[in-house]
Design an enzyme around this catalytic site. Structure first.
Site, PDB file in Angstrom:
ATOM      1  N   ASN A 152      37.215  43.335  48.973  1.00 15.99           N
ATOM      2  CA  ASN A 152      37.526  42.043  48.363  1.00 15.99           C
ATOM      3  C   ASN A 152      36.232  41.242  48.247  1.00 15.99           C
ATOM      4  O   ASN A 152      35.746  40.684  49.228  1.00 15.99           O
ATOM      5  CB  ASN A 152      38.550  41.301  49.226  1.00 15.99           C
ATOM      6  CG  ASN A 152      38.853  39.911  48.697  1.00 15.99           C
ATOM      7  OD1 ASN A 152      38.590  39.596  47.541  1.00 15.99           O
ATOM      8  ND2 ASN A 152      39.421  39.063  49.542  1.00 15.99           N
ATOM      9  N   TRP A 153      35.692  41.187  47.029  1.00 12.83           N
ATOM     10  CA  TRP A 153      34.421  40.490  46.838  1.00 12.83           C
ATOM     11  C   TRP A 153      34.557  38.981  46.952  1.00 12.83           C
ATOM     12  O   TRP A 153      33.563  38.281  47.080  1.00 12.83           O
ATOM     13  CB  TRP A 153      33.851  40.826  45.461  1.00 12.83           C
ATOM     14  CG  TRP A 153      33.410  42.237  45.269  1.00 12.83           C
ATOM     15  CD1 TRP A 153      33.623  43.298  46.115  1.00 12.83           C
ATOM     16  CD2 TRP A 153      32.684  42.757  44.156  1.00 12.83           C
ATOM     17  NE1 TRP A 153      33.083  44.438  45.592  1.00 12.83           N
ATOM     18  CE2 TRP A 153      32.496  44.137  44.381  1.00 12.83           C
ATOM     19  CE3 TRP A 153      32.189  42.191  42.982  1.00 12.83           C
ATOM     20  CZ2 TRP A 153      31.826  44.956  43.476  1.00 12.83           C
ATOM     21  CZ3 TRP A 153      31.519  43.010  42.081  1.00 12.83           C
ATOM     22  CH2 TRP A 153      31.333  44.378  42.326  1.00 12.83           C
ATOM     23  N   HIS A 209      46.470  36.199  50.247  1.00 13.49           N
ATOM     24  CA  HIS A 209      45.305  36.134  51.138  1.00 13.49           C
ATOM     25  C   HIS A 209      45.271  34.775  51.833  1.00 13.49           C
ATOM     26  O   HIS A 209      45.659  33.756  51.266  1.00 13.49           O
ATOM     27  CB  HIS A 209      44.023  36.358  50.334  1.00 13.49           C
ATOM     28  CG  HIS A 209      42.817  36.588  51.177  1.00 13.49           C
ATOM     29  ND1 HIS A 209      42.130  35.552  51.778  1.00 13.49           N
ATOM     30  CD2 HIS A 209      42.170  37.732  51.541  1.00 13.49           C
ATOM     31  CE1 HIS A 209      41.116  36.047  52.467  1.00 13.49           C
ATOM     32  NE2 HIS A 209      41.116  37.367  52.343  1.00 13.49           N
ATOM     33  N   GLU A 249      45.520  40.313  58.448  1.00 13.45           N
ATOM     34  CA  GLU A 249      44.250  39.585  58.527  1.00 13.45           C
ATOM     35  C   GLU A 249      44.429  38.371  59.431  1.00 13.45           C
ATOM     36  O   GLU A 249      44.933  37.334  59.012  1.00 13.45           O
ATOM     37  CB  GLU A 249      43.762  39.175  57.137  1.00 13.45           C
ATOM     38  CG  GLU A 249      44.799  38.544  56.224  1.00 13.45           C
ATOM     39  CD  GLU A 249      44.156  37.624  55.195  1.00 13.45           C
ATOM     40  OE1 GLU A 249      42.937  37.692  54.997  1.00 13.45           O
ATOM     41  OE2 GLU A 249      44.892  36.809  54.619  1.00 13.45           O
ATOM     42  N   GLY A 272      35.803  42.253  53.487  1.00 13.58           N
ATOM     43  CA  GLY A 272      35.240  41.097  52.808  1.00 13.58           C
ATOM     44  C   GLY A 272      33.739  41.218  52.678  1.00 13.58           C
ATOM     45  O   GLY A 272      33.222  41.878  51.788  1.00 13.58           O
ATOM     46  N   GLY A 273      33.005  40.579  53.586  1.00 13.28           N
ATOM     47  CA  GLY A 273      31.553  40.508  53.487  1.00 13.28           C
ATOM     48  C   GLY A 273      30.863  41.850  53.352  1.00 13.28           C
ATOM     49  O   GLY A 273      29.920  41.999  52.564  1.00 13.28           O
TER      50      GLY A 273
END
Length: 260
Positions: free
Chosen positions: A11-12, A103, A175, A241-242
């Protein structure tokens, strides 16, 4: 026991570039050569076409691997005067197979209620997309020992509005809000405990769904902690993510998932 293929979904968020996509595919083409794990790229909508073109251009090089494209969000509406929104059909037309739903950043920053999340879940499936449904508790909720209660509520609303069998074509991502973007990950034991609860919750209404649904962990996953997380019996990969913005780290996570 079900054989669930691991998934690594990147997930950018509102990051990345066409150049990053090209860099990723260059590494995929040389090092991603088997289908033991599924890899999903979820760039900002503006880059979906770039990723689609790269998938097509690298089809031969990626033969034997499973690299897919997903979106980060969609509208619960099919069409209309909803400025800035993107429908499920539009994402399908772009070549998406997956879409992230609910999200924590969408829930927190944009006021997406669980009812809206359930509607988006339905909209995704209506247009042939597989939703990646995000659930998770806040730090205060965990401290108050309400983790299971919060997650049960988030799951139950989707079940009530869409039916249990809707999860036959869905992915769940746990999450914990206290771990998303903080650099603080849940321990493998904490992740496993919640994943086992989610699987048990779904098994109570459908043993088939409970056994076969893939449940990803999302929350500061890195190459240094991924192997222990992915080794847990109810953790089927990660929503990244990151680390998905670093081609070397993301490829490392994909490799770890393939051997999990």
């Amino acid at each position: 026991m079900a054989l669930r293929r691991p998934m690594v979904a990147g997930n950018w968020k509102m990051n990345g570039s066409a150049a990053l996509a090209q860099e990723l595919f260059k590494k995929f083409a040389s090092k991603l050569q088997n289908d033991s794990a599924e890899v999903v790229l979820c760039p900002p909508s503006i880059y979906l076409e770039s990723v689609r073109q790269l998938l097509e251009a690298n089809k031969e090089a990626l033969d034997g691997s499973l690299v897919r494209m997903g979106a980060q969000n969609l509208s619960q509406h099919d069409f209309g005067a909803y400025t800035g929104e993107v429908s499920g059909q539009m994402l399908k037309d772009c070549g998406c197979r997956y879409v992230i739903i609910g999200h924590s950043e969408r829930r927190r920053m944009y006021g997406e209620t669980s009812n809206i999340v359930a509607e988006k879940f339905a909209a995704a499936q209506k247009h042939g997309l597989t939703p990646i449904l995000c659930v998770g508790e806040s730090g205060p909720a965990r401290e108050a020992r309400r983790t299971f209660e919060v997650i049960a509520e988030e799951l139950d609303i989707v079940i009530q509005k869409n039916g249990t069998m809707a999860f036959d074509n869905a992915i769940i991502a746990y999450e914990p809000l206290w771990a998303v973007g903080t650099g603080k990950s849940a321990t493998p034991e904490q992740a496993q405990e919640v994943h086992a609860f989610i699987r048990k919750r779904l098994s109570e209404v459908s043993p088939f769904i409970g056994e076969n649904i893939r449940i990803l962990y999302g929350g500061s996953v890195t190459p240094s902690n991924a192997a222990d997380l992915f080794a847990q019996p109810d953790v089927d990969g990660g929503l990244i993510g990151g680390a998905s913005l670093n081609s070397t780290e993301f490829l490392s996570l994909c490799t770890i998932a393939m051997s999990a």
